[in-house]
Write a protein that holds these residues in place. Structure first.
Motif, PDB file in Angstrom:
ATOM      1  N   ARG A 107      20.669   7.049 -26.316  1.00  0.00           N
ATOM      2  CA  ARG A 107      19.864   7.413 -25.151  1.00  0.00           C
ATOM      3  C   ARG A 107      20.250   6.508 -23.986  1.00  0.00           C
ATOM      4  NH1 ARG A 107      14.914  10.039 -24.462  1.00  0.00           N
ATOM      5  NH2 ARG A 107      15.624  11.189 -26.298  1.00  0.00           N
ATOM      6  N   SER A 108      20.481   7.114 -22.848  1.00  0.00           N
ATOM      7  CA  SER A 108      20.798   6.328 -21.652  1.00  0.00           C
ATOM      8  C   SER A 108      20.175   6.980 -20.432  1.00  0.00           C
ATOM      9  CB  SER A 108      22.312   6.177 -21.472  1.00  0.00           C
ATOM     10  OG  SER A 108      22.927   7.431 -21.313  1.00  0.00           O
ATOM     11  N   PHE A 109      19.916   6.170 -19.412  1.00  0.00           N
ATOM     12  CA  PHE A 109      19.342   6.621 -18.151  1.00  0.00           C
ATOM     13  C   PHE A 109      20.104   5.963 -17.012  1.00  0.00           C
ATOM     14  CE2 PHE A 109      15.937   6.546 -21.273  1.00  0.00           C
ATOM     15  CZ  PHE A 109      15.351   7.795 -21.137  1.00  0.00           C
ATOM     16  N   LEU A 110      20.220   6.668 -15.917  1.00  0.00           N
ATOM     17  CA  LEU A 110      20.713   6.067 -14.689  1.00  0.00           C
ATOM     18  C   LEU A 110      19.496   5.670 -13.870  1.00  0.00           C
ATOM     19  CD1 LEU A 110      23.145   5.370 -12.857  1.00  0.00           C
ATOM     20  CD2 LEU A 110      22.829   7.619 -11.780  1.00  0.00           C
ATOM     21  N   LEU A 111      19.389   4.390 -13.542  1.00  0.00           N
ATOM     22  CA  LEU A 111      18.277   3.895 -12.733  1.00  0.00           C
ATOM     23  C   LEU A 111      18.795   3.653 -11.321  1.00  0.00           C
ATOM     24  CD1 LEU A 111      16.669   1.349 -15.229  1.00  0.00           C
ATOM     25  CD2 LEU A 111      16.252   3.807 -15.002  1.00  0.00           C
ATOM     26  N   ALA A 112      18.198   4.334 -10.351  1.00  0.00           N
ATOM     27  CA  ALA A 112      18.573   4.194  -8.943  1.00  0.00           C
ATOM     28  C   ALA A 112      17.452   3.450  -8.242  1.00  0.00           C
ATOM     29  CB  ALA A 112      18.801   5.564  -8.307  1.00  0.00           C
ATOM     30  N   SER A 113      17.746   2.260  -7.752  1.00  0.00           N
ATOM     31  CA  SER A 113      16.717   1.386  -7.202  1.00  0.00           C
ATOM     32  C   SER A 113      16.820   1.296  -5.687  1.00  0.00           C
ATOM     33  CB  SER A 113      16.857  -0.009  -7.815  1.00  0.00           C
ATOM     34  OG  SER A 113      15.899  -0.886  -7.289  1.00  0.00           O
ATOM     35  N   SER A 114      15.681   1.469  -5.026  1.00  0.00           N
ATOM     36  CA  SER A 114      15.588   1.283  -3.577  1.00  0.00           C
ATOM     37  C   SER A 114      14.664   0.101  -3.310  1.00  0.00           C
ATOM     38  CB  SER A 114      15.037   2.547  -2.915  1.00  0.00           C
ATOM     39  OG  SER A 114      13.649   2.687  -3.191  1.00  0.00           O
ATOM     40  N   ASP A 115      14.333  -0.133  -2.045  1.00  0.00           N
ATOM     41  CA  ASP A 115      13.408  -1.216  -1.718  1.00  0.00           C
ATOM     42  C   ASP A 115      11.982  -0.884  -2.121  1.00  0.00           C
ATOM     43  OD1 ASP A 115      15.333  -2.905  -0.683  1.00  0.00           O
ATOM     44  OD2 ASP A 115      15.101  -2.159   1.370  1.00  0.00           O
ATOM     45  N   ASP A 116      11.698   0.389  -2.427  1.00  0.00           N
ATOM     46  CA  ASP A 116      10.327   0.811  -2.699  1.00  0.00           C
ATOM     47  C   ASP A 116      10.097   1.416  -4.068  1.00  0.00           C
ATOM     48  OD1 ASP A 116       9.178   0.157  -0.095  1.00  0.00           O
ATOM     49  OD2 ASP A 116      10.429   1.779   0.670  1.00  0.00           O
ATOM     50  N   GLU A 117      11.158   1.750  -4.799  1.00  0.00           N
ATOM     51  CA  GLU A 117      10.951   2.479  -6.038  1.00  0.00           C
ATOM     52  C   GLU A 117      12.206   2.441  -6.902  1.00  0.00           C
ATOM     53  OE1 GLU A 117       9.368   3.656  -8.802  1.00  0.00           O
ATOM     54  OE2 GLU A 117       7.917   4.362  -7.318  1.00  0.00           O
ATOM     55  N   ILE A 118      12.024   2.693  -8.208  1.00  0.00           N
ATOM     56  CA  ILE A 118      13.138   2.971  -9.108  1.00  0.00           C
ATOM     57  C   ILE A 118      13.036   4.441  -9.508  1.00  0.00           C
ATOM     58  CG2 ILE A 118      14.163   2.525 -11.375  1.00  0.00           C
ATOM     59  CD1 ILE A 118      13.162  -0.332 -11.164  1.00  0.00           C
ATOM     60  N   TYR A 119      14.151   5.146  -9.362  1.00  0.00           N
ATOM     61  CA  TYR A 119      14.220   6.544  -9.773  1.00  0.00           C
ATOM     62  C   TYR A 119      14.989   6.619 -11.083  1.00  0.00           C
ATOM     63  CZ  TYR A 119      12.639   7.360  -5.041  1.00  0.00           C
ATOM     64  OH  TYR A 119      11.910   7.341  -3.878  1.00  0.00           O
ATOM     65  N   VAL A 120      14.421   7.322 -12.057  1.00  0.00           N
ATOM     66  CA  VAL A 120      15.002   7.449 -13.382  1.00  0.00           C
ATOM     67  C   VAL A 120      15.681   8.809 -13.486  1.00  0.00           C
ATOM     68  CG1 VAL A 120      14.537   7.423 -15.861  1.00  0.00           C
ATOM     69  CG2 VAL A 120      13.172   5.985 -14.320  1.00  0.00           C
ATOM     70  N   VAL A 121      16.984   8.799 -13.757  1.00  0.00           N
ATOM     71  CA  VAL A 121      17.751  10.029 -13.911  1.00  0.00           C
ATOM     72  C   VAL A 121      18.108  10.157 -15.389  1.00  0.00           C
ATOM     73  CG1 VAL A 121      19.759  11.359 -13.155  1.00  0.00           C
ATOM     74  CG2 VAL A 121      18.713   9.669 -11.605  1.00  0.00           C
ATOM     75  N   ASP A 122      17.584  11.198 -16.057  1.00  0.00           N
ATOM     76  CA  ASP A 122      17.878  11.349 -17.483  1.00  0.00           C
ATOM     77  C   ASP A 122      19.160  12.145 -17.690  1.00  0.00           C
ATOM     78  OD1 ASP A 122      17.280  14.075 -17.226  1.00  0.00           O
ATOM     79  OD2 ASP A 122      15.256  13.871 -18.038  1.00  0.00           O
ATOM     80  N   GLN A 123      19.509  12.383 -18.945  1.00  0.00           N
ATOM     81  CA  GLN A 123      20.773  13.040 -19.246  1.00  0.00           C
ATOM     82  C   GLN A 123      20.774  14.513 -18.851  1.00  0.00           C
ATOM     83  OE1 GLN A 123      20.588  11.440 -23.269  1.00  0.00           O
ATOM     84  NE2 GLN A 123      22.558  10.423 -22.967  1.00  0.00           N
ATOM     85  N   GLY A 124      19.607  15.069 -18.594  1.00  0.00           N
ATOM     86  CA  GLY A 124      19.509  16.433 -18.087  1.00  0.00           C
ATOM     87  C   GLY A 124      19.521  16.497 -16.571  1.00  0.00           C
ATOM     88  N   MET A 125      19.773  15.356 -15.903  1.00  0.00           N
ATOM     89  CA  MET A 125      19.822  15.220 -14.456  1.00  0.00           C
ATOM     90  C   MET A 125      18.453  15.441 -13.800  1.00  0.00           C
ATOM     91  SD  MET A 125      22.790  14.192 -13.801  1.00  0.00           S
ATOM     92  CE  MET A 125      24.300  14.020 -14.733  1.00  0.00           C
ATOM     93  N   ASN A 126      17.388  15.189 -14.547  1.00  0.00           N
ATOM     94  CA  ASN A 126      16.047  15.235 -13.985  1.00  0.00           C
ATOM     95  C   ASN A 126      15.726  13.876 -13.382  1.00  0.00           C
ATOM     96  OD1 ASN A 126      15.354  17.936 -15.081  1.00  0.00           O
ATOM     97  ND2 ASN A 126      15.597  16.863 -17.034  1.00  0.00           N
ATOM     98  N   VAL A 127      15.098  13.867 -12.186  1.00  0.00           N
ATOM     99  CA  VAL A 127      14.793  12.627 -11.483  1.00  0.00           C
ATOM    100  C   VAL A 127      13.285  12.423 -11.442  1.00  0.00           C
ATOM    101  CG1 VAL A 127      15.035  11.337  -9.327  1.00  0.00           C
ATOM    102  CG2 VAL A 127      16.850  12.907 -10.047  1.00  0.00           C
ATOM    103  N   THR A 128      12.827  11.243 -11.894  1.00  0.00           N
ATOM    104  CA  THR A 128      11.403  10.908 -11.904  1.00  0.00           C
ATOM    105  C   THR A 128      11.224   9.500 -11.379  1.00  0.00           C
ATOM    106  OG1 THR A 128      11.194  12.234 -13.923  1.00  0.00           O
ATOM    107  CG2 THR A 128       9.300  10.884 -13.306  1.00  0.00           C
ATOM    108  N   MET A 129      10.162   9.270 -10.624  1.00  0.00           N
ATOM    109  CA  MET A 129       9.864   7.914 -10.167  1.00  0.00           C
ATOM    110  C   MET A 129       9.339   7.086 -11.330  1.00  0.00           C
ATOM    111  SD  MET A 129       8.241   8.218  -6.335  1.00  0.00           S
ATOM    112  CE  MET A 129       6.849   9.215  -6.835  1.00  0.00           C
ATOM    113  N   MET A 130       9.789   5.843 -11.420  1.00  0.00           N
ATOM    114  CA  MET A 130       9.363   4.969 -12.502  1.00  0.00           C
ATOM    115  C   MET A 130       7.850   4.819 -12.541  1.00  0.00           C
ATOM    116  SD  MET A 130      10.146   3.080 -15.107  1.00  0.00           S
ATOM    117  CE  MET A 130      11.903   2.786 -15.040  1.00  0.00           C
ATOM    118  N   GLN A 131       7.213   4.728 -11.382  1.00  0.00           N
ATOM    119  CA  GLN A 131       5.760   4.531 -11.355  1.00  0.00           C
ATOM    120  C   GLN A 131       5.013   5.682 -12.000  1.00  0.00           C
ATOM    121  OE1 GLN A 131       4.360   4.221  -7.345  1.00  0.00           O
ATOM    122  NE2 GLN A 131       5.086   6.242  -6.749  1.00  0.00           N
TER     123      GLN A 131
END
Length: 201
Positions: free
Chosen positions: A32-56
Protein backbone atom coordinates in the motif's frame (compact mmCIF):
# COMPACT_ATOMS: atom_id res chain seq x y z
CA UNK A 1 3.57 10.36 -21.45
CA UNK A 2 7.16 9.53 -22.37
CA UNK A 3 7.90 6.51 -24.57
CA UNK A 4 11.61 6.56 -23.78
CA UNK A 5 11.26 6.36 -19.97
CA UNK A 6 7.83 4.81 -19.60
CA UNK A 7 6.75 7.79 -17.50
CA UNK A 8 3.12 8.87 -17.69
CA UNK A 9 1.31 11.81 -16.11
CA UNK A 10 -2.26 11.88 -14.85
CA UNK A 11 -4.19 15.09 -14.23
CA UNK A 12 -5.59 15.13 -10.72
CA UNK A 13 -8.60 17.09 -9.48
CA UNK A 14 -7.80 20.77 -8.87
CA UNK A 15 -6.46 21.47 -5.36
CA UNK A 16 -7.66 25.04 -4.85
CA UNK A 17 -5.12 27.77 -5.56
CA UNK A 18 -2.55 26.39 -3.16
CA UNK A 19 1.12 25.94 -3.87
CA UNK A 20 2.24 22.35 -3.31
CA UNK A 21 5.44 22.56 -1.28
CA UNK A 22 6.30 18.88 -1.06
CA UNK A 23 5.47 15.57 -2.74
CA UNK A 24 6.10 12.55 -0.55
CA UNK A 25 5.61 8.87 -1.39
CA UNK A 26 4.34 7.27 1.81
CA UNK A 27 4.50 3.46 1.85
CA UNK A 28 3.00 2.24 5.15
CA UNK A 29 2.96 -1.44 4.09
CA UNK A 30 4.59 -3.56 1.42
CA UNK A 31 1.41 -3.48 -0.67
CA UNK A 32 0.00 0.00 0.00
CA UNK A 33 1.33 3.42 -0.91
CA UNK A 34 0.02 6.98 -1.06
CA UNK A 35 1.27 10.17 -2.62
CA UNK A 36 1.10 12.96 -0.03
CA UNK A 37 0.98 16.48 -1.49
CA UNK A 38 1.68 19.08 1.17
CA UNK A 39 0.88 22.79 1.02
CA UNK A 40 1.13 25.51 3.67
CA UNK A 41 -2.44 24.70 4.77
CA UNK A 42 -3.12 21.02 4.16
CA UNK A 43 -1.88 17.57 3.16
CA UNK A 44 -3.70 15.98 0.24
CA UNK A 45 -3.71 12.18 0.10
CA UNK A 46 -3.66 10.62 -3.37
CA UNK A 47 -4.43 6.89 -3.33
CA UNK A 48 -3.61 4.31 -5.98
CA UNK A 49 -6.97 4.94 -7.65
CA UNK A 50 -5.97 8.62 -8.08
CA UNK A 51 -8.60 9.76 -5.58
CA UNK A 52 -7.65 12.95 -3.68
CA UNK A 53 -8.74 13.53 -0.06
CA UNK A 54 -7.68 16.11 2.50
CA UNK A 55 -5.83 14.58 5.44
CA UNK A 56 -8.04 16.44 7.93
CA UNK A 57 -11.04 14.53 6.54
CA UNK A 58 -9.33 11.16 7.06
CA UNK A 59 -7.98 11.52 10.61
CA UNK A 60 -10.14 9.63 13.11
CA UNK A 61 -8.91 11.44 16.22
CA UNK A 62 -7.96 15.03 15.31
CA UNK A 63 -6.33 17.25 17.92
CA UNK A 64 -8.55 19.12 20.33
CA UNK A 65 -6.88 22.51 20.08
CA UNK A 66 -7.61 24.87 17.22
CA UNK A 67 -4.75 25.36 14.82
CA UNK A 68 -2.98 28.69 14.65
CA UNK A 69 -2.81 30.13 11.15
CA UNK A 70 -1.62 27.35 8.86
CA UNK A 71 -3.34 23.98 8.81
CA UNK A 72 -2.79 21.33 11.43
CA UNK A 73 -1.79 18.75 8.82
CA UNK A 74 0.59 20.75 6.71
CA UNK A 75 4.30 21.16 6.42
CA UNK A 76 6.96 21.84 3.85
CA UNK A 77 8.82 18.71 4.86
CA UNK A 78 7.21 15.37 5.79
CA UNK A 79 9.29 12.79 7.65
CA UNK A 80 8.63 9.06 7.69
CA UNK A 81 9.61 7.25 10.90
CA UNK A 82 12.57 5.01 9.93
CA UNK A 83 11.57 2.35 12.48
CA UNK A 84 7.79 2.47 11.96
CA UNK A 85 7.07 2.68 8.25
CA UNK A 86 3.35 3.30 8.85
CA UNK A 87 4.07 6.60 10.63
CA UNK A 88 5.15 10.04 9.51
CA UNK A 89 5.59 13.45 11.10
CA UNK A 90 4.32 16.77 9.82
CA UNK A 91 3.54 20.25 11.13
CA UNK A 92 4.59 23.83 10.72
CA UNK A 93 4.25 25.51 14.11
CA UNK A 94 3.43 22.21 15.81
CA UNK A 95 4.62 18.61 15.43
CA UNK A 96 1.99 15.99 14.59
CA UNK A 97 2.59 12.26 14.24
CA UNK A 98 0.22 10.49 11.83
CA UNK A 99 -0.24 6.73 11.59
CA UNK A 100 -1.89 4.50 8.97
CA UNK A 101 -3.06 1.13 10.37
CA UNK A 102 -5.62 -1.32 8.97
CA UNK A 103 -6.91 1.17 6.44
CA UNK A 104 -7.36 4.01 8.93
CA UNK A 105 -5.48 7.26 9.59
CA UNK A 106 -4.99 8.56 13.13
CA UNK A 107 -2.81 10.83 15.22
CA UNK A 108 -0.41 9.09 17.57
CA UNK A 109 1.48 12.18 18.80
CA UNK A 110 1.07 15.94 19.02
CA UNK A 111 3.26 18.71 20.39
CA UNK A 112 1.23 21.91 20.15
CA UNK A 113 2.30 25.41 19.29
CA UNK A 114 6.05 25.78 19.18
CA UNK A 115 7.39 29.18 20.32
CA UNK A 116 7.32 32.23 18.07
CA UNK A 117 5.18 30.42 15.48
CA UNK A 118 8.38 28.69 14.32
CA UNK A 119 8.16 27.21 10.83
CA UNK A 120 9.97 23.87 10.91
CA UNK A 121 12.07 23.69 7.76
CA UNK A 122 14.10 20.56 8.56
CA UNK A 123 13.22 17.40 10.49
CA UNK A 124 15.07 14.19 11.30
CA UNK A 125 14.97 11.22 13.70
CA UNK A 126 18.12 9.83 15.28
CA UNK A 127 18.86 6.28 16.44
CA UNK A 128 17.78 7.08 20.00
CA UNK A 129 14.20 7.94 18.98
CA UNK A 130 14.65 11.67 19.27
CA UNK A 131 12.83 13.81 16.73
CA UNK A 132 14.83 16.90 15.79
CA UNK A 133 13.40 19.97 14.06
CA UNK A 134 14.91 23.27 13.07
CA UNK A 135 13.58 26.62 11.93
CA UNK A 136 15.45 29.84 11.19
CA UNK A 137 15.35 30.72 14.90
CA UNK A 138 15.05 27.45 16.81
CA UNK A 139 16.26 23.88 17.29
CA UNK A 140 13.91 21.49 19.11
CA UNK A 141 14.43 17.93 20.36
CA UNK A 142 11.37 15.77 21.09
CA UNK A 143 11.55 12.39 22.79
CA UNK A 144 9.21 10.18 20.72
CA UNK A 145 9.97 6.82 22.36
CA UNK A 146 6.68 7.17 24.25
CA UNK A 147 4.55 9.34 21.92
CA UNK A 148 1.70 9.86 24.39
CA UNK A 149 4.17 11.60 26.74
CA UNK A 150 6.25 13.35 24.08
CA UNK A 151 8.28 16.18 25.58
CA UNK A 152 10.08 19.01 23.79
CA UNK A 153 13.44 20.54 24.68
CA UNK A 154 14.65 23.69 22.95
CA UNK A 155 18.34 24.01 22.17
CA UNK A 156 20.24 27.29 22.16
CA UNK A 157 23.67 28.75 22.91
CA UNK A 158 23.47 27.45 26.47
CA UNK A 159 23.67 23.97 24.91
CA UNK A 160 26.83 24.81 22.97
CA UNK A 161 25.36 26.24 19.76
CA UNK A 162 27.46 29.03 18.22
CA UNK A 163 24.27 30.99 17.48
CA UNK A 164 20.53 30.65 18.02
CA UNK A 165 19.73 31.34 14.36
CA UNK A 166 20.21 29.56 11.02
CA UNK A 167 20.86 26.06 12.36
CA UNK A 168 19.76 22.99 10.38
CA UNK A 169 19.36 19.43 11.68
CA UNK A 170 20.54 16.30 9.84
CA UNK A 171 21.37 12.73 10.74
CA UNK A 172 24.86 11.42 10.16
CA UNK A 173 24.44 8.56 7.62
CA UNK A 174 27.23 6.59 9.31
CA UNK A 175 26.11 6.82 12.94
CA UNK A 176 22.41 7.81 12.72
CA UNK A 177 23.13 10.49 15.33
CA UNK A 178 22.07 14.11 14.93
CA UNK A 179 24.36 16.52 13.13
CA UNK A 180 23.78 20.27 13.14
CA UNK A 181 24.76 22.56 10.28
CA UNK A 182 25.55 26.06 11.56
CA UNK A 183 27.13 29.28 10.31
CA UNK A 184 30.27 28.07 12.08
CA UNK A 185 30.46 24.58 10.55
CA UNK A 186 29.01 21.27 11.70
CA UNK A 187 28.24 20.47 15.33
CA UNK A 188 27.64 17.11 16.95
CA UNK A 189 25.50 16.37 19.99
CA UNK A 190 26.84 14.78 23.16
CA UNK A 191 23.87 12.70 24.35
CA UNK A 192 25.30 12.25 27.85
CA UNK A 193 26.12 15.91 28.50
CA UNK A 194 23.17 17.36 26.57
CA UNK A 195 25.41 19.76 24.69
CA UNK A 196 26.73 20.39 21.18
CA UNK A 197 30.39 20.56 20.21
CA UNK A 198 32.08 21.50 16.97
CA UNK A 199 32.91 18.64 14.64
CA UNK A 200 36.58 18.45 13.71
CA UNK A 201 36.38 16.38 10.53
Amino acid sequence: SSTSTGTSFVQLPVIGNETIRNLFLFTPTAHRSFLLASSDDEIYVVDQGMNVTMMQDLILNPGEEESFGSGEYSGRFLLQDPRHRNRFFTGTSQVVGVEYTRGRWSEFMRVNRLPDNALLLKKCIDKFDYFWGSSNYMVVRIDIEHPAQATAMFMDQSHGLPSNVNNQVYTDPETDEVLLGTSNGFYRYNYFRNTFYRDTF
